[in-house]
Design an enzyme around this catalytic site. Structure first.
Site, PDB file in Angstrom:
ATOM      1  CE1 TYR A   1      -7.597  79.194 -60.623  1.00 27.16           C
ATOM      2  CE2 TYR A   1      -7.807  80.150 -62.387  1.00 27.16           C
ATOM      3  CZ  TYR A   1      -7.091  79.627 -61.526  1.00 27.16           C
ATOM      4  OH  TYR A   1      -6.441  80.118 -60.796  1.00 27.16           O
TER       5      TYR A   1
ATOM      6  CG  HIS B   1     -28.510  50.452 -39.700  1.00 27.04           C
ATOM      7  ND1 HIS B   1     -26.976  50.730 -39.439  1.00 27.04           N
ATOM      8  CD2 HIS B   1     -28.980  51.254 -39.815  1.00 27.04           C
ATOM      9  CE1 HIS B   1     -27.275  52.218 -39.211  1.00 27.04           C
ATOM     10  NE2 HIS B   1     -27.939  52.364 -39.872  1.00 27.04           N
TER      11      HIS B   1
ATOM     12  NE  ARG C   1     -34.700  54.119 -49.732  1.00 29.18           N
ATOM     13  CZ  ARG C   1     -33.961  54.087 -48.522  1.00 29.18           C
ATOM     14  NH1 ARG C   1     -35.137  54.678 -47.867  1.00 29.18           N
ATOM     15  NH2 ARG C   1     -33.891  52.776 -47.957  1.00 29.18           N
TER      16      ARG C   1
ATOM     17  NE  ARG D   1     -43.671  52.662 -44.200  1.00 26.94           N
ATOM     18  CZ  ARG D   1     -43.529  51.913 -45.797  1.00 26.94           C
ATOM     19  NH1 ARG D   1     -44.333  52.383 -46.219  1.00 26.94           N
ATOM     20  NH2 ARG D   1     -42.388  51.695 -46.074  1.00 26.94           N
TER      21      ARG D   1
ATOM     22  CG  MET E   1     -36.117  60.267 -40.301  1.00 29.34           C
ATOM     23  SD  MET E   1     -35.619  61.660 -39.495  1.00 29.34           S
ATOM     24  CE  MET E   1     -37.875  62.211 -38.942  1.00 29.34           C
TER      25      MET E   1
ATOM     26  CB  SER F   1      -6.398  82.231 -57.430  1.00 30.95           C
ATOM     27  OG  SER F   1      -6.435  81.196 -56.932  1.00 30.95           O
TER      28      SER F   1
ATOM     29  CE  LYS G   1     -40.241  55.643 -45.634  1.00 29.99           C
ATOM     30  NZ  LYS G   1     -39.858  55.394 -43.745  1.00 29.99           N
TER      31      LYS G   1
ATOM     32  CB  CYS H   1      -6.736  78.283 -55.297  1.00 27.38           C
ATOM     33  SG  CYS H   1      -6.093  79.348 -54.353  1.00 27.38           S
TER      34      CYS H   1
ATOM     35  N   GLY I   1     -32.866  54.565 -42.283  1.00 23.57           N
ATOM     36  CA  GLY I   1     -33.008  54.314 -40.345  1.00 23.57           C
ATOM     37  C   GLY I   1     -32.759  55.295 -40.082  1.00 23.57           C
TER      38      GLY I   1
HETATM   39  P1  ADP Z   1     -37.457  53.108 -43.037  1.00 21.02           P
HETATM   40  O1  ADP Z   1     -37.605  54.802 -44.110  1.00 21.02           O
HETATM   41  O2  ADP Z   1     -37.232  52.660 -41.429  1.00 21.02           O
HETATM   42  O3  ADP Z   1     -37.185  52.193 -44.198  1.00 21.02           O
HETATM   43  P2  ADP Z   1     -40.079  51.826 -43.159  1.00 21.02           P
HETATM   44  O4  ADP Z   1     -41.404  53.410 -42.516  1.00 21.02           O
HETATM   45  O5  ADP Z   1     -39.918  52.369 -44.555  1.00 21.02           O
HETATM   46  O6  ADP Z   1     -38.858  52.885 -42.340  1.00 21.02           O
HETATM   47  O7  ADP Z   1     -41.001  51.276 -42.345  1.00 21.02           O
HETATM   48  C1  ADP Z   1     -39.727  49.918 -41.777  1.00 21.02           C
HETATM   49  C2  ADP Z   1     -40.493  48.967 -41.940  1.00 21.02           C
HETATM   50  O8  ADP Z   1     -42.179  48.713 -42.017  1.00 21.02           O
HETATM   51  C3  ADP Z   1     -40.044  48.293 -43.881  1.00 21.02           C
HETATM   52  O9  ADP Z   1     -39.633  47.180 -44.255  1.00 21.02           O
HETATM   53  C4  ADP Z   1     -41.779  48.961 -44.095  1.00 21.02           C
HETATM   54  O10 ADP Z   1     -41.674  47.829 -45.123  1.00 21.02           O
HETATM   55  C5  ADP Z   1     -41.970  48.011 -43.249  1.00 21.02           C
HETATM   56  N1  ADP Z   1     -43.669  49.096 -43.120  1.00 21.02           N
HETATM   57  C6  ADP Z   1     -44.010  49.796 -42.947  1.00 21.02           C
HETATM   58  N2  ADP Z   1     -45.594  49.812 -42.991  1.00 21.02           N
HETATM   59  C7  ADP Z   1     -45.654  48.764 -42.987  1.00 21.02           C
HETATM   60  C8  ADP Z   1     -46.993  48.521 -43.549  1.00 21.02           C
HETATM   61  N3  ADP Z   1     -48.022  48.928 -43.654  1.00 21.02           N
HETATM   62  N4  ADP Z   1     -47.626  47.301 -43.536  1.00 21.02           N
HETATM   63  C9  ADP Z   1     -46.075  46.183 -43.642  1.00 21.02           C
HETATM   64  N5  ADP Z   1     -45.189  46.361 -43.437  1.00 21.02           N
HETATM   65  C10 ADP Z   1     -44.565  47.944 -42.894  1.00 21.02           C
HETATM   66 MG    MG Z   2     -38.402  51.955 -45.724  1.00 18.54          MG
END
Ligand code: ADP
Ligand code: MG
Ligand code: MG
Length: 876
Positions: free
Chosen positions: A852, A456, A338, A94, A105, A765, A24, A832, A103
C-alpha cells in the site's frame, strides 16, 4: 552522429514518432497520412536539437545539408521558391517538443520575407495590406524570438499608430500604415542590434531554427518542465512548414478548436475563430474571437468540411482533440492537432463518455486522466449561502473552474513577491503571456480583461488546475495608481476580490469557501480505478476530521497516525510539557497519567470513524524540545504552573537543546530513554481498541509503529515494552485482541539491515521523507535554499522530497523490500512519506511490490488513480 537522418518530410512520419519528431511534427505527419489538408513541409528532429547542443549551440554541416535538401523538395512540390522575387515561398518555423508545452517555445511565421519578396507578394495578391501585414509580423517575431528584442517595443509602436489614427482594431490598419510600420520596426531592430534587418532568407531560416533550439533552454520552458516533470534532455524538434494565410482578407481567417468542450467535457465541438487574422491572434486576445457557429452562416462548405475533419481526428486519436486551423481564401487547412488539455471535470466526463460510446476500454480511460488533476476537484467552492448574499461586480468567461479570494496583484513579479510573504493574491492582467507563468503559479487564480476561452491564460490555468476568468472586459486596470475600476468603483491592491471560475463571476470582497461536491462521473471513474488497481491506498490522518475526509475519498485505512499532532492542542500542551521537563519518574508518570485518557479518547474516535479499516499508529517521533515554550513569558507561566523556578525550567529547556535535532533524540530513541512514554501510548492504543471492540463488531486490530529504527536490537527493546504493556492489559481485561507491531524504515541503516529487522517486525512502512534526507545528507527544511542552484545547473532536475529518487533512495527501498521478504515472507509493506501521493513515486511503489501507499487525505483519489494506471501499464 555521422550519417544520421535528422530531417523528415511530413509524409515520412507518423503519430508514433513523437520522441523523434516532437508531438507537433508527429501529429502533422499523421494528419498528412490521413489525407487531411495540411500545408506541407518537414521536421528537423529532436536528435538534431541534441546535436545542436553537443556542437556548442551550433547547427552542424550535416543538418544544414539535410535542411537544404528538404527545402528544395518543398520548393518543387509547392511550385514556389524560397527568396524568389516572382513566386516566393514563405514558411513558418515552429517548435514542437515530445510532450506539448503550450506557449512555452517560440514560433516564427512568414519567414522568407524581405524588401523584395514582400513586393512580389504584393504583385501576386494585388493586396499590399496583406503583404505588409505579413512582413511586420515577421519582423516582430524574428526580432523578439531570435534576437531577444523586447516585444513590447513593437506593440507600443502599433498601439501608438492606432491611437494616432483613431483605429480600434488591427484590421483597420491600411497597407500604407503597415508599410510605415515596417520601416519603424526595422529601425527598432537596427537600434538594438546595430545591423540592418537580415534580408537573406537562408540566413533568416538557420537563425530561426537555432533560436527554436535555444528556446528549449529558456526560463519559462524550464519552469513548465519542472512543474510537469519533463526532463530537460529530451529536446525539441523544429517544423518548417509552408505558410497559409488567414490574414488575406474577409474570406480568410484562423482559429482554434476542441472536439469537445475542454471546460465541461460536453460532447460538442468548441471552437473560436477570427476572420482576417493570423497565427496567435485568436489566443492572444487581440480581438474577441467569434464562436464557430457563425462560420456555418458565413461559409457552409468550409464549415461542413471543418466539422468532418474534427470528428475524423477525434475518432482517429480516440480522444478529445485540440486543433488549429486556417482558412485562406475560402480554403481550409489544419495546422495542428493534439490531445486537448482539459479541466479535471471535463477529463472525467470525456473518459467516461468515450467508454460509454464504445470508443475506448476502461483501461484506456484510466490512462486518460492525469492523477494530479483530481486534486482540483476536491478543493472547495464558495459557500453557497455567502455567495447568495454577495453582489456580482463583473462577469467574464468561465475559463477554468474553482473558486478563490485574494488581493489584487498587477504583475507576475508582484504576485511572486506577495505570495512569498504569505498573501493570497489574484493576478489581474489585460491578458497573460508565457512570461507570466510563475506569477500564475504564485496566484490563487487569474483574471484577465481580454481573451477568449482559448486564450493563453485560459489554457495554462486549466492545465494547472487554477481557477481563471478571462475576457472580463468591463475592468479598467490602472497599474500605475494600483487599482482596478469596475463600473466606477475602484478596488486597490489591498482589497479582496473573489472569482468563480465555473460561472465567470467576479465579486468585490472575500467569500468563504465550502466543501465541494463530487459528480457522478467521478464515482463511476474511480470505481473503475479501484476495480483495476492492486496497490492499496491508505491515508495519513492524525485526527477524526482527517480520518473522515480520508474515508470520504476512498482510503482503505490509515497508514500513518502521528500521535504528536494531538499533543499540541491547547488543553494538552501543559501536560505534555510537564512530562518533558519532569525531573524524575514519579513526576513523569504523573504527567503521563493526565495525557493517557486524552490519547485513548482520540484513538477511540479514530477507530470508530475507520470502522473495519486498518489503522497504523506511530509512537512519539519528534524531538521533545519542539513542544517546549520559547518565549520568556511562556516559560515564566509554565514554571509558575509547575511550581518550579523560572531558572530551573529555563535550564531544563536549554539542556534539551540539540545542535541537529533531526538526527538527535527523537523517534524510538525517546522510548529507549523514557520507556514510560511508550508504555502510556501503547496503553492508550490497546485500551481504545478493547473499548471499541466491546461496543461494536469492528474487530479493531491496532498496528503499532515504532519510528526511526536503525538497529534490530533497538527495535527489540522498544517492541518488548509495547508487547509487555499490551499483554498486561489484555490479560487484565480478559479479552482476546490481536495487534501488530512494525517499524518505519527511514534510516539508511535500517534499509541495509532490513533482513535482521524484518525478523522482529510484522510490517515495514517506508518513511521516505526522513529516508530521503538521510540518504542525501541534507535536511528537507534547509534544502530549499540551495536546491535551486542544483536545478539551475541541472545537477538535480526534480525535488527528491516530492518524487522518489529511484536511483538512490529507491534502490535502498528495493533492497529493504527484498531483504525483508527474505527473512519474513509475510511482512506487510507500505510507504507513508510525502511520496505516497506522488503519481510517479506510486508507480515505483507498485513496481517493487509494496502492498500500500499512504498519503494525505486529499491526495487519496490521486493515489487511487495513479495505482490503477501503474497496474494498466505494468500488470502485477
Ligand atoms: P504554439 O506551439 O505556440 O501553438 P505554433 O507553432 O502552433 O505555436 O504556431 C503558432 C501559431 O501560428 C498557431 O496559431 C499556428 O496555427 C500558426 N501557424 C504556424 N504555422 C503556420 C503556417 N504554416 N501557416 C499558417 N499559420 C501557421
Ligand atoms: Mg500551436
Ligand atoms: Mg520520520
Amino acid at each position: 552522429m555521422k550519417n544520421k537522418k535528422l530531417v523528415y518530410i511530413f509524409n515520412e512520419g507518423n503519430a508514433s514518432m513523437k520522441d523523434l519528431l516532437g508531438g507537433k511534427g508527429a501529429n502533422i505527419a499523421e494528419m498528412t497520412k490521413l489525407g487531411i489538408p495540411v500545408p506541407q513541409g518537414f521536421t528537423v528532429t529532436t536528435e538534431a536539437c541534441s546535436d545542436y547542443y553537443n556542437c556548442g549551440k551550433k547547427l552542424s554541416n550535416q543538418v544544414i545539408e539535410q535542411i537544404n535538401n528538404a527545402l528544395e523538395e518543398l520548393e518543387k512540390s509547392s511550385g514556389k521558391k524560397f527568396g524568389s522575387t516572382l513566386k516566393p515561398l514563405l514558411i513558418s518555423v515552429r517548435s514542437g517538443a515530445r510532450v506539448s508545452m503550450p506557449g512555452m517555445m517560440d514560433t516564427i511565421l512568414n519567414l522568407g520575407l524581405n524588401d523584395e519578396t514582400v513586393e512580389a507578394m504584393c504583385n501576386l495578391t494585388k493586396n499590399s495590406r496583406f503583404a505588409y501585414d505579413c512582413y511586420r509580423r515577421f519582423i516582430q517575431m524574428f526580432a523578439s524570438v531570435v534576437m531577444d528584442i523586447d516585444d513590447s517595443l513593437f506593440e507600443q509602436c502599433i498601439s501608438n499608430l492606432k491611437e494616432a489614427k483613431g483605429y480600434k482594431v488591427d484590421t483597420e490598419l491600411t497597407g500604407e500604415d503597415l508599410k510605415g510600420l515596417v520601416v519603424n520596426y526595422k529601425k527598432i531592430y537596427k537600434d538594438h542590434i546595430g545591423e540592418e534587418f537580415p534580408n537573406d532568407p537562408k540566413f533568416q531560416l538557420f537563425e530561426a531554427i537555432s533560436a527554436v533550439f535555444r528556446s528549449w533552454d529558456n526560463n519559462r520552458a524550464d519552469v513548465y518542465r519542472k512543474m510537469n516533470n519533463i526532463p530537460w534532455d529530451c529536446g525539441t524538434a523544429v517544423n518548417i512548414q509552408e505558410m497559409v494565410f488567414g490574414n488575406k482578407g474577409e474570406e480568410s481567417g484562423t482559429g482554434v478548436a476542441f472536439s469537445r468542450n475542454p471546460a465541461t467535457g460536453e460532447k460538442k465541438i468548441f471552437a473560436e475563430y477570427l476572420m482576417n487574422a493570423q497565427g496567435e491572434d485568436v489566443v492572444a486576445g487581440i480581438r474577441t474571437p467569434e464562436d464557430i457557429s457563425t462560420l456555418e452562416i458565413r461559409n457552409k462548405v468550409v464549415y461542413d468540411e471543418f466539422v468532418a475533419i474534427v470528428n475524423k481526428l477525434e475518432f482517429h486519436y480516440k480522444d478529445m482533440q485540440d486543433m488549429e486551423f486556417t482558412i485562406e481564401d475560402g480554403k481550409l487547412f489544419f495546422l495542428q492537432t493534439r490531445n486537448g488539455k482539459r479541466t479535471a471535470n471535463a477529463a472525467l466526463k470525456i473518459a467516461v463518455d468515450l467508454v460509454e460510446e464504445g470508443i475506448i476500454t476502461k483501461e484506456e480511460a484510466i490512462l486518460k486522466v492525469d492523477p494530479k488533476q483530481l486534486d482540483v476537484l476536491l478543493h472547495p467552492n464558495f459557500d453557497s449561502d455567502e455567495l447568495a448574499k454577495t453582489k456580482v461586480i463583473a462577469k467574464g468567461l468561465p475559463a477554468s473552474p474553482g473558486a478563490a479570494s485574494g488581493k489584487i496583484a498587477f504583475s507576475t513579479e508582484e504576485a511572486k513577491r506577495r505570495h512569498k510573504l504569505g498573501e493570497n493574491v489574484i493576478l489581474v492582467r489585460l491578458e497573460t503571456s508565457p512570461e507570466d507563468i510563475e506569477g500564475m503559479i504564485a496566484s490563487e487564480c487569474i483574471l484577465t480583461v481580454r481573451g477568449g476561452m482559448t486564450s493563453h491564460a485560459a489554457v495554462v490555468a486549466r492545465s494547472m488546475g487554477k481557477c481563471c476568468v478571462v475576457g472580463c472586459s468591463n475592468i479598467i486596470i490602472n497599474d500605475k495608481e494600483r487599482y482596478i475600476e469596475i463600473n466606477g468603483t475602484k478596488y486597490f491592491d489591498n482589497d479582496f476580490i473573489s472569482i468563480d471560475g465555473s460561472t465567470g463571476n467576479v465579486y468585490g470582497s472575500a467569500i468563504k469557501t465550502g466543501e465541494c461536491k463530487l459528480e457522478k462521473d467521478f464515482e463511476t471513474f474511480m470505481a473503475w480505478a479501484d476495480e483495476i488497481r492492486s496497490l492499496k491506498v491508505r491515508a495519513n490522518a492524525d485526527t477524526v476530521k482527517d480520518s473522515k475526509v480520508a474515508v470520504k475519498y476512498g482510503a482503505e485505512g490509515i497508514g500513518l497516525c502521528r500521535t504528536e499532532h494531538m499533543f499540541f492542542a491547547a488543553e494538552r500542551i501543559a501536560a505534555v510539557r510537564e512530562m518533558i521537563v519532569a525531573k524524575n519518574l514519579v513526576q513523569r508518570e504523573r504527567a503521563l497519567e493526565k495525557i493517557l485518557p486524552m490519547q485513548r479518547k482520540d484513538f477511540i474516535h479514530i477507530y470508530e470513524v475507520m470502522e473495519r479499516k486498518s489503522v497504523t499508529i506511530r509512537l512519539l517521533d519528534p524531538p521533545l524540545h519542539e513542544f517546549l515554550p520559547t518565549e520568556k513569558e511562556d516559560i515564566q507561566a509554565l514554571a509558575e504552573e509547575m511550581s518550579i523556578t523560572y531558572e530551573e525550567l529555563d535550564s531544563t529547556i536549554k539542556n534539551l537543546h540539540e545542535v541537529n535535532p533531526m538526527m538527535g533524540h527523537r523517534g524510538c530513541r525517546l522510548a529507549v530513554s523514557y520507556p514510560e512514554i511508550a508504555e502510556m501510548q501503547t496503553r492508550a492504543i490497546i485500551e481504545a481498541a478493547i473499548i471499541v471492540n466491546k461496543k461494536t463488531s469492528y474487530n479493531i486490530i491496532p498496528e503499532i509503529m515504532i519510528p526511526l529504527i536503525g538497529e534490530v536490537k533497538e527495535l527489540k527493546y522498544v517492541k518488548n515494552i509495547v508487547v509487555k504493556t499490551a499483554e498486561k492489559i489484555i490479560a487484565k481485561e480478559a479479552v482476546s485482541l490481536k495487534y501488530h507491531v512494525g517499524t518505519m524504515i527511514e534510516i539508511p541503516r535500517a534499509a541495509i539491515t532490513a533482513d535482521e529487522i524484518a525478523e522482529e517486525a510484522e510490517f515495514f512502512s517506508f518513511g521516505t521523507n526522513d529516508l530521503t534526507q538521510m540518504t542525501f545528507g541534507f535536511s528537507r527544511d534547509d534544502a530549499g535554499t540551495f536546491l535551486k542552484d542544483y536545478y539551475s545547473n541541472k545537477i538535480y532536475e526534480f525535488d527528491p522530497f516530492q518524487t522518489i529518487d529511484q536511483n538512490g533512495v529507491g534502490k535502498l527501498i528495493k533492497m529493504a523490500v527484498n531483504l525483508g521478504k527474505g527473512t519474513n515472507p509475510n511482512i506487510k509493506l507500505g510507504i507513508c512519506g510525502e511520496h505516497g501521493g506522488d503519481p510517479s513515486s506510486i508507480e515505483f511503489c507498485h513496481s517493487i511490490g509494496l502492498d500500500y501507499v499512504s498519503c494525505s487525505p486529499y491526495r487519496v483519489p490521486t493515489a487511487r488513480l495513479a495505482a490503477a494506471q501503474a497496474q494498466v501499464k505494468n500488470p502485477r
